[in-house]
Write a protein that holds these residues in place. Structure first.
Motif, PDB file in Angstrom:
ATOM      1  N   LEU A 288       0.829  -1.203   0.000  1.00 24.69           N
ATOM      2  CA  LEU A 288       0.000   0.000   0.000  1.00 24.69           C
ATOM      3  C   LEU A 288       0.867   1.259   0.000  1.00 24.69           C
ATOM      4  CD1 LEU A 288      -2.889  -0.908   2.478  1.00 24.69           C
ATOM      5  CD2 LEU A 288      -2.816  -1.110  -0.009  1.00 24.69           C
ATOM      6  N   PRO A 289       0.694   2.132  -1.009  1.00 17.88           N
ATOM      7  CA  PRO A 289       1.534   3.332  -1.121  1.00 17.88           C
ATOM      8  C   PRO A 289       1.477   4.239   0.097  1.00 17.88           C
ATOM      9  CG  PRO A 289       0.302   2.968  -3.143  1.00 17.88           C
ATOM     10  CD  PRO A 289      -0.237   2.002  -2.137  1.00 17.88           C
ATOM     11  N   GLU A 290       0.285   4.364   0.748  1.00 18.68           N
ATOM     12  CA  GLU A 290       0.177   5.280   1.876  1.00 18.68           C
ATOM     13  C   GLU A 290       1.043   4.850   3.051  1.00 18.68           C
ATOM     14  OE1 GLU A 290      -3.863   3.007   1.720  1.00 18.68           O
ATOM     15  OE2 GLU A 290      -2.293   3.665   0.324  1.00 18.68           O
ATOM     16  N   TYR A 291       1.169   3.546   3.291  1.00 16.32           N
ATOM     17  CA  TYR A 291       2.035   3.071   4.368  1.00 16.32           C
ATOM     18  C   TYR A 291       3.505   3.156   3.971  1.00 16.32           C
ATOM     19  CZ  TYR A 291      -2.200   1.342   6.617  1.00 16.32           C
ATOM     20  OH  TYR A 291      -3.425   1.254   7.208  1.00 16.32           O
ATOM     21  N   TYR A 292       3.769   2.864   2.719  1.00 16.44           N
ATOM     22  CA  TYR A 292       5.138   2.986   2.215  1.00 16.44           C
ATOM     23  C   TYR A 292       5.638   4.421   2.392  1.00 16.44           C
ATOM     24  CZ  TYR A 292       8.775   3.538  -1.365  1.00 16.44           C
ATOM     25  OH  TYR A 292       9.925   3.848  -2.035  1.00 16.44           O
ATOM     26  N   GLU A 293       4.815   5.413   2.017  1.00 11.20           N
ATOM     27  CA  GLU A 293       5.192   6.814   2.148  1.00 11.20           C
ATOM     28  C   GLU A 293       5.374   7.195   3.611  1.00 11.20           C
ATOM     29  OE1 GLU A 293       5.941   9.079  -0.065  1.00 11.20           O
ATOM     30  OE2 GLU A 293       5.598   7.791  -1.804  1.00 11.20           O
ATOM     31  N   MET A 294       4.520   6.674   4.483  1.00 13.94           N
ATOM     32  CA  MET A 294       4.622   6.975   5.900  1.00 13.94           C
ATOM     33  C   MET A 294       5.935   6.469   6.478  1.00 13.94           C
ATOM     34  SD  MET A 294       1.977   5.924   8.969  1.00 13.94           S
ATOM     35  CE  MET A 294       2.203   4.167   8.695  1.00 13.94           C
ATOM     36  N   VAL A 295       6.303   5.240   6.129  1.00 13.51           N
ATOM     37  CA  VAL A 295       7.561   4.685   6.638  1.00 13.51           C
ATOM     38  C   VAL A 295       8.744   5.457   6.089  1.00 13.51           C
ATOM     39  CG1 VAL A 295       9.008   2.627   6.756  1.00 13.51           C
ATOM     40  CG2 VAL A 295       6.526   2.402   6.851  1.00 13.51           C
ATOM     41  N   LYS A 296       8.651   5.838   4.822  1.00 13.64           N
ATOM     42  CA  LYS A 296       9.740   6.591   4.195  1.00 13.64           C
ATOM     43  C   LYS A 296      10.028   7.881   4.945  1.00 13.64           C
ATOM     44  CE  LYS A 296       9.083   8.464   0.134  1.00 13.64           C
ATOM     45  NZ  LYS A 296       8.897   8.579  -1.339  1.00 13.64           N
ATOM     46  N   GLN A 297       8.975   8.509   5.461  1.00 11.36           N
ATOM     47  CA  GLN A 297       9.156   9.750   6.206  1.00 11.36           C
ATOM     48  C   GLN A 297       9.664   9.498   7.623  1.00 11.36           C
ATOM     49  OE1 GLN A 297       8.953  12.690   4.728  1.00 11.36           O
ATOM     50  NE2 GLN A 297       8.487  11.515   2.867  1.00 11.36           N
ATOM     51  N   ASN A 298       9.397   8.330   8.160  1.00 14.96           N
ATOM     52  CA  ASN A 298       9.785   8.032   9.540  1.00 14.96           C
ATOM     53  C   ASN A 298      11.185   7.472   9.678  1.00 14.96           C
ATOM     54  OD1 ASN A 298       7.330   8.867  10.618  1.00 14.96           O
ATOM     55  ND2 ASN A 298       6.403   6.841  10.469  1.00 14.96           N
ATOM     56  N   VAL A 299      11.757   6.976   8.589  1.00 20.64           N
ATOM     57  CA  VAL A 299      13.114   6.448   8.650  1.00 20.64           C
ATOM     58  C   VAL A 299      14.076   7.579   8.999  1.00 20.64           C
ATOM     59  CG1 VAL A 299      15.004   5.488   7.272  1.00 20.64           C
ATOM     60  CG2 VAL A 299      12.717   4.543   7.073  1.00 20.64           C
ATOM     61  N   GLU A 300      14.985   7.315   9.909  1.00 22.80           N
ATOM     62  CA  GLU A 300      15.911   8.347  10.365  1.00 22.80           C
ATOM     63  C   GLU A 300      16.726   8.891   9.207  1.00 22.80           C
ATOM     64  OE1 GLU A 300      18.184   7.438  13.855  1.00 22.80           O
ATOM     65  OE2 GLU A 300      16.758   5.902  14.447  1.00 22.80           O
ATOM     66  N   PRO A 301      16.758  10.212   9.005  1.00 20.13           N
ATOM     67  CA  PRO A 301      17.468  10.789   7.862  1.00 20.13           C
ATOM     68  C   PRO A 301      18.972  10.590   7.898  1.00 20.13           C
ATOM     69  CG  PRO A 301      16.723  12.502   9.374  1.00 20.13           C
ATOM     70  CD  PRO A 301      16.090  11.215   9.825  1.00 20.13           C
ATOM     71  N   SER A 302      19.516  10.297   9.088  1.00 21.48           N
ATOM     72  CA  SER A 302      20.957  10.072   9.184  1.00 21.48           C
ATOM     73  C   SER A 302      21.355   8.694   8.695  1.00 21.48           C
ATOM     74  CB  SER A 302      21.419  10.240  10.642  1.00 21.48           C
ATOM     75  OG  SER A 302      20.789   9.284  11.477  1.00 21.48           O
ATOM     76  N   LYS A 303      20.352   7.864   8.433  1.00 25.11           N
ATOM     77  CA  LYS A 303      20.636   6.513   7.988  1.00 25.11           C
ATOM     78  C   LYS A 303      20.702   6.463   6.465  1.00 25.11           C
ATOM     79  CE  LYS A 303      20.218   5.307  12.299  1.00 25.11           C
ATOM     80  NZ  LYS A 303      21.399   5.050  13.134  1.00 25.11           N
ATOM     81  N   TYR A 304      21.176   5.352   5.953  1.00 24.50           N
ATOM     82  CA  TYR A 304      21.287   5.157   4.511  1.00 24.50           C
ATOM     83  C   TYR A 304      20.033   4.480   4.003  1.00 24.50           C
ATOM     84  CZ  TYR A 304      23.166   3.688   0.029  1.00 24.50           C
ATOM     85  OH  TYR A 304      23.363   3.487  -1.297  1.00 24.50           O
ATOM     86  N   LEU A 305      19.258   5.183   3.180  1.00 25.55           N
ATOM     87  CA  LEU A 305      17.943   4.724   2.749  1.00 25.55           C
ATOM     88  C   LEU A 305      17.901   4.534   1.242  1.00 25.55           C
ATOM     89  CD1 LEU A 305      14.893   4.249   3.313  1.00 25.55           C
ATOM     90  CD2 LEU A 305      14.581   6.713   3.017  1.00 25.55           C
ATOM     91  N   ARG A 306      17.405   3.390   0.802  1.00 23.65           N
ATOM     92  CA  ARG A 306      17.182   3.139  -0.624  1.00 23.65           C
ATOM     93  C   ARG A 306      15.704   2.834  -0.834  1.00 23.65           C
ATOM     94  NH1 ARG A 306      21.668  -0.890  -2.974  1.00 23.65           N
ATOM     95  NH2 ARG A 306      20.628  -2.359  -1.588  1.00 23.65           N
ATOM     96  N   LEU A 307      15.151   3.389  -1.895  1.00 23.53           N
ATOM     97  CA  LEU A 307      13.735   3.248  -2.176  1.00 23.53           C
ATOM     98  C   LEU A 307      13.531   2.533  -3.500  1.00 23.53           C
ATOM     99  CD1 LEU A 307      12.650   6.883  -1.247  1.00 23.53           C
ATOM    100  CD2 LEU A 307      12.692   4.868   0.229  1.00 23.53           C
ATOM    101  N   PHE A 308      12.622   1.568  -3.505  1.00 25.69           N
ATOM    102  CA  PHE A 308      12.294   0.817  -4.703  1.00 25.69           C
ATOM    103  C   PHE A 308      10.813   1.025  -4.980  1.00 25.69           C
ATOM    104  CE2 PHE A 308      15.898  -1.110  -2.745  1.00 25.69           C
ATOM    105  CZ  PHE A 308      16.697  -1.596  -3.770  1.00 25.69           C
TER     106      PHE A 308
END
Length: 320
Positions: A288-308
């Motif tokens: 579900l895109p709405e949960y995916y977007e929510m998690v994307k915003q909650n991931v700590e910005p200091s961490k290394y994040l990759r999005l698929f």
């Protein structure tokens, strides 16, 4: 610490998106500068799991959709078809899990027509035929479960956490989850009797016994397989969140820093956030895109994040 390496297919790598505070794959940090990674995948885990490499995951922790429940958020699965629906997923999970890894499945039978449906038991038996070992079962005791009243049963105050493995030899770090001895030890161990100083076998003839003197000097003990955790959590935007303490406990028990955690039903991302908290890499898959977007915003910005992201199927999903 060297950066772990998870292999994706070329098609999967081509879907990496970056922007804003998130770093793209072209900005991979130097190996000597280790950062915790969180790979978030927007898609159906039945397909996305096929893109992960064999024997690449250290721990799978997940809670799949309930049978015919909370259908306002996810498509409900009929209890009679639940096993058939889940087995292709568990087959892929068996493939991607390392031989030394562990799979923790949070699941609970639902009541239907006045009785508990046996789909969880049926699923366990079918997964064993796939090659899984049903190693252990933990109980999550919800200390503040929701109130309710039924004519033939009491309110639910616990859920299953089923442990599956590929082999009998798997990584387990029991010292990481030891608990304080408690105040009782100060008085109980102060004056030991003659019986306390030797093995005292159970009078029931069970073969179990204890030697109380071995507790002297200890400040911690090993826990039981019942976890007493309240249901409160910081995320209120998902229909079936579990507290961060739940995945965190299993992450500490079965992995070490730098290992890879997978949640194929990411939801509100509690497993991902718990992994970051204790310095583990993680992969979360969410349909579900709405949960995916929510998690994307909650991931700590200091961490290394990759999005698929799959643009052709989820037009509402936008990288910020």
């Amino acid at each position: 610490m060297d950066m772990p390496n998870i292999q994706y297919t070329p098609a999967h790598r081509s879907k990496i998106k970056s922007g804003g505070r998130n770093t793209g794959v072209e900005n991979i940090p130097h190996r000597s500068c280790y950062l915790v990674k969180a790979d978030l995948i927007l898609g159906d885990c039945r397909e996305e799991l096929k893109e992960l490499a064999d024997n690449s995951i250290d721990l799978i922790f997940t809670s799949p959709p309930y049978a015919d429940n909370r259908t306002n958020n996810y498509v409900g699965i009929n209890p009679n078809k639940y096993v058939e629906w889940f087995l292709p997923i568990s087959k892929q999970l068996l493939r991607v899990l390392k031989p030394t890894g562990t799979f923790i499945l949070n699941i609970k039978e639902r009541a239907l027509n006045g009785e508990r449906h046996p789909y969880v038991i049926e699923l366990i038996l079918e997964m064993r035929k796939q090659g899984w070992l049903w190693t252990e079962e933990y109980i999550w005791h919800k200390k503040n479960c929701y109130p309710g009243k039924w004519p033939n049963r009491f309110r639910d105050a616990w859920e299953r956490l089923l442990q599956f493995n590929k082999s009998k030899r798997f990584n387990m770090y029991q010292e990481a989850v030891m608990v304080p001895m408690g105040e009782w030890a100060k008085t109980r161990l102060r004056n030991l009797s003659e019986t306390d100083q030797k093995r005292d076998n159970s009078k029931a003839g069970s073969g179990f016994g204890k030697n109380v003197s071995k507790w002297v000097g200890r400040d911690k003990a090993y826990p039981t397989n019942v976890l007493h955790v309240a249901t409160e959590c910081s995320n209120k935007n998902h229909c079936a969140t579990f507290p961060m303490a739940l995945p965190e406990w299993f992450i500490k028990l079965f992995t070490k820093e730098g290992d890879w955690i997978l949640d194929p039903f990411m939801g509100s991302g509690t497993t991902i956030l718990a992994s970051q908290k204790v310095k583990r890499n993680s992969i979360g898959i969410e349909v579900l895109p709405e949960y995916y977007e929510m998690v994307k915003q909650n991931v700590e910005p200091s961490k290394y994040l990759r999005l698929f992201e799959k643009r052709n199927k989820y037009e509402k999903s936008k990288t910020k």
